[in-house]
Scaffold this active site. Structure first.
Site, mmCIF file in Angstrom:
data_model
loop_
_atom_site.group_PDB
_atom_site.id
_atom_site.type_symbol
_atom_site.label_atom_id
_atom_site.label_comp_id
_atom_site.label_asym_id
_atom_site.label_seq_id
_atom_site.Cartn_x
_atom_site.Cartn_y
_atom_site.Cartn_z
ATOM 1 C CG HIS A 116 -16.125 -22.117 -34.359
ATOM 2 N ND1 HIS A 116 -17.039 -22.884 -33.693
ATOM 3 C CD2 HIS A 116 -16.200 -20.883 -33.790
ATOM 4 C CE1 HIS A 116 -17.632 -22.144 -32.754
ATOM 5 N NE2 HIS A 116 -17.131 -20.930 -32.794
ATOM 6 C CE LYS A 158 -16.633 -21.268 -29.188
ATOM 7 N NZ LYS A 158 -16.463 -20.004 -28.500
ATOM 8 C CE LYS A 211 -28.911 -7.869 -26.228
ATOM 9 N NZ LYS A 211 -28.219 -6.914 -25.361
ATOM 10 C CG HIS A 253 -22.013 -21.037 -34.001
ATOM 11 N ND1 HIS A 253 -20.903 -20.775 -33.255
ATOM 12 C CD2 HIS A 253 -22.054 -20.073 -34.943
ATOM 13 C CE1 HIS A 253 -20.299 -19.703 -33.739
ATOM 14 N NE2 HIS A 253 -20.978 -19.244 -34.776
ATOM 15 C CE1 TYR A 254 -18.172 -20.060 -36.833
ATOM 16 C CE2 TYR A 254 -17.194 -20.647 -38.942
ATOM 17 C CZ TYR A 254 -17.517 -19.704 -38.000
ATOM 18 O OH TYR A 254 -17.209 -18.398 -38.235
ATOM 19 N NE ARG A 283 5.349 -21.519 -59.266
ATOM 20 C CZ ARG A 283 5.028 -22.243 -60.308
ATOM 21 N NH1 ARG A 283 5.349 -23.505 -60.370
ATOM 22 N NH2 ARG A 283 4.356 -21.723 -61.295
ATOM 23 C CB SER A 337 -31.384 -12.142 -18.496
ATOM 24 O OG SER A 337 -30.726 -12.740 -17.408
ATOM 25 C CE LYS A 356 -3.110 -17.887 -43.796
ATOM 26 N NZ LYS A 356 -3.006 -17.009 -44.946
ATOM 27 C CD GLN A 365 -19.356 -16.586 -41.036
ATOM 28 O OE1 GLN A 365 -20.335 -17.243 -40.769
ATOM 29 N NE2 GLN A 365 -18.647 -15.974 -40.110
#
Ligand code: BG6
Length: 479
Positions: A239, A147, A19, A177-178, A469, A14, A330, A367
């Site tokens: 990830h 995780k 979900k 999941h990546y 550069r 639950s 990043k 994505q």
């Protein structure tokens, strides 16, 4: 491979993960006939519910825009049942065991896949109770966990050691999941299936590699969890580092899970731990127009929180292929857009005939709107010799318009059913990744005077353009 006689048990049925991800993925696999024949899906959680209430809840997790999908959802629900129980009591798990035996109905072979959609605080007791009370007598056992695998190297090792005596490494499937995302799975093919990439994939040609993760929303509703972890533990140590590893590893001897993971571990072991001087952290504040709350406006977040919701860092790999090439990671919440992408920036074209011509870039958009494109200089059509940056563009929506890109969780659950570990994290890989991040994390945790820089919710950010550069992009922290 698990064909018949399999029960999938979703613990934490639950909760949020079940979900949002687990049930929609199981339903997706059912629709496409990927689940084992006669499979049963048993939900387990603390909430008391009767069968009807439970099915209503499962149905609310799944979108069915067509009549056909609605019918498939009914079929799916016929495979579902629910048992409520505690996470720390033998009799609860004995009760689950009785239910499983009833479903198995005297079968000889009994395979069980335990999906732990649970908060970390109960991982260990639940896995121990499952081993003690619900381990299959005569069949395959698998346990899927997700995780956070600890908060640093020592706590991750503690978790491994607690699982160790009960579950063998080949029974454990650690999800990142990546690794189930289409574009991430594509990296090995792009790199090793294309001679022209292979030949330039090194420090002689690549100036820097940028891996960027941006989300346009904050931690609303998850502040309690997030504040303990922060963006570095939440998405970077797992990830983004997985993406980096696949970009940097050597060619595996084969596509077997162990060959792939051996190479991944090797590259992680060649990485120095991250140095605080190469890291910038930020935390979002109210949006400029005041409509979106700051991170600390969340009631579940301490008012003096120093938790980073943005981080930018440079990592180096000390091997022959990559020595000296910055890998710039990043990640940020509450930025201006949703985007995860890889940018491989090549070195400057040797000067001589050109002055200031932009660099080539290979961009892999993970994505949304999956695509791969190369920024390439070309002659602007016409009578002059003017150059222009153009794109060699593989946009999935256009090129594969009739194919559906599977959800990461569908792909990973199917792999776990097949027993394929390629896209799951091995124990030594987890160790190696924590080793790289732990000194930095401890430094940030312990030094109270380090305060993340504030940035407004929704801050836009610009990319390092191909004209730039130098590689260092840590001066403007979201650029
Ligand atoms: C999760 C993080 O692992 O990944 C979340 O805990 C993050 O904070 C999510 O939002 C991002 O996943 P995706 O698939 O939406 O990019």
């Amino acid at each position: 491979e698990l064909k018949d006689n399999t029960i999938i048990i979703v613990l934490g049925a639950s909760g949020d993960l079940a979900k949002k991800k687990t049930f929609p993925a199981l339903y997706g696999l059912h629709r496409n006939n990927y689940l084992p024949r006669d499979v049963h899906i048993v939900g387990y959680a603390r909430t008391k519910m009767d069968h009807e209430e439970y099915l209503k809840r499962v149905k609310s997790y799944i979108k069915t825009p067509t009549k056909e999908m609605e019918e498939q959802l009914e079929e799916f629900c016929n495979k579902c049942s629910y048992i409520s129980g505690q996470y720390d009591q033998d009799d609860s798990f004995q009760n689950l065991e009785k239910h499983l035996q009833k479903l198995e109905n005297g079968r000889k072979e009994t395979n069980r896949v335990f999906y732990m959609a649970l908060p970390p605080s109960v991982f260990i007791p639940v896995s121990q109770h499952l081993k003690k009370n619900c381990y299959p007598r005569n069949g395959i056992a698998r346990i899927i966990i997700e995780k956070p695998f600890g908060k640093d190297l020592p706590s991750s090792r503690e978790l491994q050691q607690a699982l160790g005596p009960d579950w063998k490494e080949d029974e454990i499937f650690r999800i990142d999941h990546y690794l189930g995302k289409e574009m991430v799975k594509n990296l090995l093919i792009l790199r090793f299936g294309n001679e022209f990439f292979g030949a330039t994939w090194n420090r002689n040609h690549v100036d820097n590699v940028q891996i960027t993760f941006k989300e346009p929303f904050g931690t609303e509703g998850r502040g309690g969890y997030f504040d303990e972890f922060g963006i570095i533990r939440d998405v970077m140590q797992n990830h983004l580092l997985q993406v980096l590893t696949l970009l940097a590893m050597e060619r595996p001897i084969s596509f077997s899970a162990e060959d792939i993971r051996d190479e991944k571990v090797r590259v992680l072991r060649g990485m120095a731990s991250l140095e605080p001087k190469n890291v910038i952290i930020g935390q979002y504040e109210k949006s400029l127009d005041g409509s979106k709350p700051g991170y600390k406006d969340d009631d579940t977040v301490p008012k003096d929180s120093r938790c980073p919701t943005f981080a930018s860092m440079v990592a180096y790999i000390k091997n022959e292929r990559w020595d000296g090439v910055p890998f710039i990671l990043k990640a940020g919440k509450a930025l201006n857009e949703q985007k995860t992408e890889i940018r491989i920036q090549y070195k400057d074209v040797t000067s001589g005939i050109f002055k200031d011509i932009p660099r080539n870039e290979l961009v892999i958009r993970i994505q949304p709107n999956e695509s791969v494109y190369i920024k390439m200089n070309s002659k602007l059509p016409g009578l002059s010799m003017q150059t222009v940056v153009t794109e060699l563009d593989l946009t999935y929506r256009r090129r594969f318009s009739d194919l559906k890109i599977p959800e990461a969780y569908e792909s990973l659950i199917l792999d776990a059913l097949k027993g394929d570990h390629s896209n799951f994290v091995r124990d030594d890989e987890l160790d190696a990744s924590w080793r790289i991040f732990t000194p930095l994390l401890h430094y940030l945790d312990e030094n109270k005077e380090i305060i993340p820089m504030g940035y407004p919710y929704g801050k836009s950010s610009t990319h390092t353009t191909s004209r730039s550069r130098g590689p260092a992009v840590l001066d403007d922290f979201t650029s």
